[in-house]
Write a protein that holds these residues in place. Structure first.
Motif, short mmCIF file in Angstrom:
data_model
loop_
_atom_site.label_atom_id
_atom_site.label_comp_id
_atom_site.label_asym_id
_atom_site.label_seq_id
_atom_site.Cartn_x
_atom_site.Cartn_y
_atom_site.Cartn_z
N GLY A 1 0.93 -1.37 0.20
CA GLY A 1 0.36 0.11 -0.01
C GLY A 1 0.64 1.23 -0.61
N VAL A 2 0.00 2.46 0.20
CA VAL A 2 1.14 3.38 0.19
C VAL A 2 2.00 3.98 1.29
N HIS B 1 -2.16 -4.87 -2.47
CA HIS B 1 -2.98 -4.76 -1.01
C HIS B 1 -2.87 -3.39 -0.96
N SER B 2 -4.40 -2.96 -1.08
CA SER B 2 -4.60 -1.07 -0.38
C SER B 2 -3.89 -0.36 -1.98
N MET B 3 -2.72 0.32 -1.85
CA MET B 3 -2.29 1.39 -3.38
C MET B 3 -2.03 0.27 -4.07
N GLY B 4 -1.29 -1.12 -3.80
CA GLY B 4 -0.65 -2.18 -4.64
C GLY B 4 -2.02 -3.02 -5.45
N ALA C 1 -8.77 -5.03 -0.85
CA ALA C 1 -8.86 -3.57 0.34
C ALA C 1 -8.91 -2.15 -0.83
N SER C 2 -9.09 -2.85 -2.13
CA SER C 2 -8.78 -1.80 -2.83
C SER C 2 -10.04 -1.29 -3.26
N SER C 3 -10.25 0.38 -3.96
CA SER C 3 -10.87 0.33 -5.30
C SER C 3 -10.22 2.11 -5.87
#
Length: 599
Positions: free
Chosen positions: A122-123, A383-386, A413-415
């Motif tokens: 993620g970020v 995951h997330s930003m990934g 958990a990404s959008s």
């Protein structure tokens, strides 16, 4: 019992210890809970396609590695923070960053797999989140299931560093590893000091006007003589860097904002003198030159006007009251602080599109070259930003009609569009104003969380609400949560956050030009996708995940929410490190990837 003033003092002290200044009260969140309802869609039929991968001729990969296979250069040993089997470094020709790749060998007892697996974080996070401990390691679990697993640390994250030779890379990687471990140890022991911060975590420029020039006693009460040539050189450098070096980062209006910030600070020194009018005249001329930036012919004009600015202040030194006798010192301090801020913007000069167009393709190309999958494809989990990066890649390739090089993707958990949800990432929205982003060129997320951690895990628990953003109650072992907070987060450029905030605007995340909206082209993708959400994820709620996955062709998309009304619940990081993830989440991913792992 601690009083409110005592608690506030403790908070200020903890933040001061890491040179963090939080001036926006909207950054303080109230603890919130989300609906405990959970639901899922059954996986739909999946298909995959096999096209020949085309690589741009200009794209060249260079790498360093802890293993000796040519043509990579061997690094003697990997730093202690890296718990993978090998550590590789890869770079692209248009960047001086060396991206760290953690490699995990597949278990010989596991069934053979046809594709290597790439994990994206993620970020502002690194590879540690995927490998918290031997018993709670997402990366190890995947390699034990037969997948050769790689974790990419994009520029600015974890062990990714800037260096030109294998020796530089090796030395820098060990230094970063030691700094990360030292900070974590210091915070745990409650002895964090400014000197113990990692050197790659910048400190915001000081607002103080402490003199950078030693005061000579014989100048007291006497007007000083200026070294005009030195000041002119410094002013000219500032203005030229504004007009040239940052032209690719800042729009014309943003250049004016940043320039005005510097000149306004200088103007405040002259506010009560007759020099204000002349100062404003020079300001107007310099602004007009900024509008014509990137023209080398204006260098002389900048120099002349810089000289004029110095002359105005020089005149004030000779003719105005003695209260301005220290003007040289104060102006030097202003310029020095401004240069530090400018240097941060130049150093942390990348955004989401740099990750998408440079970092991820470099890693994929390197992994393909080393592992040689038969169809040239990889599996990928983000995951997330990934996961956002994977969505954006599928969107771009669908729009261009290119093959993505991916056999299947899993997002956690990404959008691409957070507008349908009540995501607490809306805290980033104030940074959508370029003027504020220029005042805060980077966000030292790792230092902030390290400072806050003692206040969230020890009495009087004044920041305990922060834990809910990371993990649901009782879902992550305290020691693993501590390691995640103290070792997983990094410094984030404001430029990256500016682009990510478009995910909260109409039409969702867009590229740096503001013209390409990633969600609008997902329907053209031909890659199977499994999108997973956590029922109590305050950062990326289930409704945000659903908003994106439903845009894929129906026969390619699968969607599942983890969490039960009576528990366990899943917050943002529980999907990769929670107690129940190994029993519930990981097998679901393996089942999906196994169906897609075909040649």
């Amino acid at each position: 019992m601690a009083t409110t003033s005592t608690i506030q003092s403790d908070i200020r002290s903890a933040l001061h210890a890491t040179n963090i200044i939080i001036s926006n009260p909207s950054l303080i969140l109230s603890r919130a809970t989300s609906s405990s309802a959970c639901w899922s869609f059954s996986p739909r039929p999946l298909i995959s396609s096999h096209y020949r991968i085309s690589t741009p001729e200009s794209f060249r990969v260079r790498a360093f590695s802890t293993e000796s296979t040519e043509p990579v250069v061997k690094v003697p040993d990997k730093p202690p923070i890296c718990t993978a089997d090998e550590l590789h470094y890869v770079s692209v020709s248009n960047s001086d960053w060396r991206l760290a790749l953690w490699r995990y060998h597949p278990s010989p007892q596991a069934p053979p797999r046809n594709h290597p697996l790439l994990l994206l974080s993620g970020v502002g996070t690194n590879a540690v989140g995927y490998d918290l401990s031997p018993g709670s390691s997402f990366a190890r679990y995947m390699s034990d299931q037969g997948f050769e697993t790689w974790i990419l640390e994009v520029r600015g994250a974890g062990l990714s560093i800037q260096g030109s030779t294998p020796k530089d890379v090796h030395q820098s990687a060990h230094e970063v590893s030691e700094e990360m471990e030292a900070v974590a140890k210091s915070v745990t022991n409650g002895t964090l000091s400014v000197d113990q911060q990692p050197s790659n975590v910048p400190s915001p420029p000081s607002d103080s006007r402490v003199s950078l020039v030693e005061e000579d006693s014989h100048l007291a009460g006497i007007v000083s003589v200026w070294d005009e040539s030195k000041l002119v050189t410094k002013l000219t450098e500032i203005f030229m860097r504004l007009s040239e070096r940052l032209s690719g980062f800042l729009s014309e209006s943003e250049l004016k904002i940043m320039f005005a910030e510097l000149v306004d600070q200088i103007s405040k020194l002259l506010v009560d003198s007759q020099l204000s009018e002349r100062m404003n005249e020079i300001r107007g001329k310099l602004l007009s030159l900024l509008e014509a930036r990137q023209n080398s012919a204006i260098a002389g004009q900048f120099r002349d006007l810089s000289q004029g600015l110095v002359n105005v202040i020089e005149e004030g030194q000779k003719s105005v009251s003695p209260q301005l006798f220290d003007l040289q010192e104060r102006l030097s301090s202003i310029i020095e602080d401004f240069q530090k801020q400018l240097d941060l913007i130049v150093k942390y000069d990348w955004d989401f599109d740099n990750y998408l167009e440079e970092d991820v393709p470099a890693a994929m190309e390197y992994i393909r070259a080393l592992t040689k999958p038969k169809d040239g494809k990889l599996l990928a989990i983000g995951h997330s930003m990934g996961g956002i990066l994977l969505y954006a890649m599928l969107s771009r390739c669908g729009w261009d009609g290119r093959d993505s090089g991916l056999a299947a993707t899993v997002t956690l958990a990404s959008s691409l569009d957070y507008t349908p949800s009540n995501s607490r990432l809306k805290l980033l929205l104030p940074l959508a104003d370029p003027a504020q982003a220029l005042n805060v060129p980077v966000v030292p997320l790792g230092a902030m969380l390290s400072a806050a951690y003692p206040l969230s895990t020890r009495p009087p628990y004044v920041l305990s609400w922060l834990n809910d953003f990371i993990s649901a109650r009782d879902m992550m072992h305290p020691e693993l949560l501590e390691k995640l907070v103290l070792n997983n987060f990094c410094t984030i450029p404001a430029k990256l956050l500016l682009q990510l905030t478009t995910a909260f605007q109409n039409r969702g995340l867009c590229d740096r030009s503001g013209k390409f909206f990633y969600k609008e082209h997902l329907h053209k993708s031909n890659v199977p996708v499994l999108a997973i959400a956590g029922d109590q994820d305050l950062i990326c709620p289930p409704e945000a995940v659903e908003e994106t996955v439903r845009l894929f062709p129906e026969h390619l998309a699968s969607y599942k929410v983890f969490g039960e009304p009576g528990g366990p619940h899943y917050a943002h990081y529980d999907l990769v490190g929670g107690r129940k993830a190994v029993e519930q989440v990981y097998p679901c991913i393996i089942e999906f990837l196994s169906r897609c792992d075909l040649t």
